[in-house]
Design a protein around this motif. Structure first.
Motif, PDB file in Angstrom:
ATOM      1  N   UNK A  41       0.835  -1.200   0.000  1.00  0.00           N
ATOM      2  CA  UNK A  41       0.000   0.000   0.000  1.00  0.00           C
ATOM      3  C   UNK A  41       0.866   1.245   0.000  1.00  0.00           C
ATOM      4  N   UNK A  42       0.304   2.400  -0.388  1.00  0.00           N
ATOM      5  CA  UNK A  42       1.047   3.655  -0.229  1.00  0.00           C
ATOM      6  C   UNK A  42       1.428   3.861   1.231  1.00  0.00           C
ATOM      7  N   UNK A  43       2.597   4.451   1.452  1.00  0.00           N
ATOM      8  CA  UNK A  43       3.122   4.588   2.805  1.00  0.00           C
ATOM      9  C   UNK A  43       2.166   5.334   3.733  1.00  0.00           C
ATOM     10  N   UNK A  44       1.447   6.320   3.192  1.00  0.00           N
ATOM     11  CA  UNK A  44       0.555   7.127   4.027  1.00  0.00           C
ATOM     12  C   UNK A  44      -0.666   6.339   4.496  1.00  0.00           C
ATOM     13  N   UNK A  45      -0.967   5.215   3.854  1.00  0.00           N
ATOM     14  CA  UNK A  45      -2.159   4.424   4.213  1.00  0.00           C
ATOM     15  C   UNK A  45      -1.858   3.352   5.244  1.00  0.00           C
ATOM     16  N   UNK A  46      -0.596   3.215   5.664  1.00  0.00           N
ATOM     17  CA  UNK A  46      -0.206   2.180   6.634  1.00  0.00           C
ATOM     18  C   UNK A  46       0.033   2.856   7.972  1.00  0.00           C
TER      19      UNK A  46
END
Length: 607
Positions: A193-198
């Motif tokens: 996932x995109x880093x901001x979504x984790x």
């Protein structure tokens, strides 16, 4: 008198073991000399005997311990060097087990799969296709009923660190995650996932971060900062969730705090994400085979079903048990001792390699999941020699008398080097691998497809081709040192590789001499003089005016038109010399004109 022991400390991993814990696992107390001799017999080496206090003082130096710091034990520590490919010896459990089997006090363990109790379904890991962009493989297993104490827990963590530094190549190939299964709920998903979504709370932290924030946070961490580069530039980050969307880990950086294992953990879920599936399976096998001895059912591992990105389901761990056939005659020839097959089979059992004798007299060796280092019959021969004892092999004088000497081509090359140095030329040593452009386009040569050996899977653009001429390397060096005072007088004696269908590998080496002269004027007469001198000292030139060669008009785009020629001897081309074309010089950022002589040396050896 035993043979001298080689100094292998620079290339062998070192395992630090508490002496008392090791002796307890071995069931016997040794003196230092006795244990040193046991290690030598088994093929490992007791490198140093120290203590935790001495190690701590060495680390701190003159600094006093911090106020309130716990007192350091004075337990004796054995530092043991092991072979780099023996991953099963990276912990106390592996070394003690191997030595006990070697000494004949315990049998080789039999590892097996055990299904979940009461008919419960297996744990499942589902891999999403997006993970193929970053870390495309994942394998898993479960250890049930583990009984940890402080020493076992420390060994479990230390083994993971050792594997990360060794076969995992500092987590670039494989990253290990271990979790308390009682805090989680399957099935698990491996996503990207995109880093901001984790978002999750990482191990040893108290607040939640997103993955991008973690990248910044760990740049100041002395340990984890070395692994950030593996994924920080990726479009998506790998992450593992359970059924409740609890983050298990952000591989290969950090695990989540929620599933952290501790001394009370009984069920351990192990996941390994990787860029190399074979190494991931070896790492998983190593972890579960070392610590399954502490499971409720010793040496039993609960399998996990992994559904890969293509939808295919596989069961892990794959114990990779296989068989290697070895000829007893081959083994006897390798180690220099006459042994019958029965004796060899008994010796191999001491090395955790169960062996049977086939109807044809061949040894049928079963390679367990702990011995990924066994790849060939020569590995079997080595273990037979270790179990037999190197000191028990009688020293004999070889029946064949030979006289060592330098290869003729190397001796001839050294003579040429000496002559060139006498003439005031400086020697160059350039790489035998180069880029495709340097070998062809930059020297205005066409790739016909049948001249140069091409690297099938080059690691970078600079190693695409095995050079077919010494010219690109010397020109590249000249361009990088254009501030050198003039005149520049350089030479290289080295190999080039050309395709040759008559050879079993499809190519052969040619030894050549390349001479470069560069000044405000081309200096063509200088390299011509070098050619005459070489022909004279090798005996090609004869009294009466015969220079030992003839010249033939050449028309290569590498050289200036009308200022180049092929060197012929006996009707065969043995070299070329000329003034390098300005377009070629410009591609290597060379400002002064250059004259070149490139000469095959092998045709001149027999003169």
């Amino acid at each position: 008198t035993p043979p001298p022991r080689p100094d292998r400390r620079a290339t062998m991993p070192t395992v630090n073991l508490n002496r008392d814990q090791l002796f307890a696992a071995l069931g016997k107390t040794y003196t230092e000399d006795e244990f040193d001799e046991l290690c030598f017999e088994f093929g490992i080496e007791l490198d140093e005997v120290t203590s935790e206090k001495q190690m701590n003082n060495k680390f701190l130096g003159d600094k006093a311990p911090a106020a309130g710091a716990e007192a350091v034990d004075d337990d004796v520590i054995y530092k043991i060097d092991i072979p780099a490919n023996r991953y099963d010896l990276l912990c106390l459990e592996g070394i003690s087990r191997a030595l006990n089997v070697f000494r004949g006090v315990s049998p080789s363990p039999i590892f097996r799969m055990m299904e979940p109790k009461d008919g419960a379904p297996r744990q499942k890991m589902i891999q999403k296709p997006e993970t193929m962009l970053v870390r495309p493989f994942v394998v898993c297993a479960v250890l049930r009923g583990i009984k940890f104490d402080a020493a076992r827990y420390a060994s479990f963590i230390d083994l993971q660190d050792k594997l990360h530094q060794n076969i995992c190549r500092r987590r670039t190939l494989v990253a290990i995650g271990t979790h308390d299964l009682s805090t989680l709920k399957g099935p698990f998903t491996y996503e990207a996932l995109p880093a901001e979504d984790i978002n999750f709370t990482p191990l040893k932290q108290t607040r939640s971060f997103n993955a991008r924030e973690l990248m910044e946070f760990y740049k100041s961490d002395q340990k984890l900062k070395h692994f950030l580069h593996i994924i920080e530039d990726s479009v998506v980050f790998p992450v593992i969730y359970d059924a409740n969307r609890t983050v298990l880990s952000l591989p290969p950086i950090i695990n989540g705090a929620h599933s952290a294992i501790n001394l009370n953990t009984q069920d351990v879920f192990i996941e390994c994400t990787a860029t190399d599936l074979n190494k991931a399976k070896i790492v998983l096998n190593t972890v579960v085979t070392m610590f399954s001895q502490y499971s409720a059912t010793p040496f039993a591992v609960e399998p996990v079903d992994v559904v890969d990105a293509m939808g295919n389901q596989r069961c892990y761990p794959d114990f990779m048990t296989r068989f290697v056939d070895a000829d007893p005659k081959y083994i006897c020839g390798r180690i220099g001792v006459e042994l019958d097959a029965q004796k060899m089979a008994a010796l191999l059992c001491r090395m955790q390699l169960p062996t049977k004798i086939g109807e044809n007299g061949m040894l049928r060796v079963e390679v367990p999941p702990t011995r990924s280092d066994v790849l060939h019959a020569c590995d079997i021969a080595e273990d037979v020699a270790i179990a037999y004892g190197y000191n028990n092999i009688a020293r004999t004088v070889p029946q064949m008398a030979t006289v060592g000497a330098q290869q003729p081509i190397n001796h001839f090359s050294d003579l040429i080097r000496g002559e060139m140095a006498t003439q005031g030329f400086s020697e160059m040593l350039t790489w035998i691998l180069c880029s495709h452009d340097d070998n062809f386009a930059n020297v205005s040569r066409e790739d016909t497809g049948n001249s140069a050996a091409i690297i099938a899977n080059p690691s970078s653009l600079d190693v695409q081709v095995v050079r077919s001429s010494l010219l690109p390397g010397v020109l590249k060096a000249m361009g990088a040192n254009k501030d050198t005072p003039m005149p520049a007088k350089l030479f290289e004696v080295g190999d080039v590789v050309l395709l040759d269908e008559s050879k079993d590998v499809g190519a052969r080496n040619y030894r050549r001499l390349l001479v470069l002269y560069s000044n405000v004027k081309s200096g063509f007469e200088v390299v011509h003089g070098v050619l005459d001198r070489v022909m004279l000292i090798v005996g090609a030139a004869k009294l009466g005016g015969d220079p030992g060669y003839t010249v033939k008009e050449a028309n290569e785009p590498t050289y200036f038109p009308g200022r180049q020629a092929y060197i012929m001897r006996g009707g065969v081309k043995i070299g070329v010399f000329g003034i390098v074309h300005p377009d070629v010089l410009a591609k290597f950022d060379i400002v002064n004109p250059c004259s070149i002589l490139e000469l095959d040396l092998e045709p001149l050896m027999t003169l």
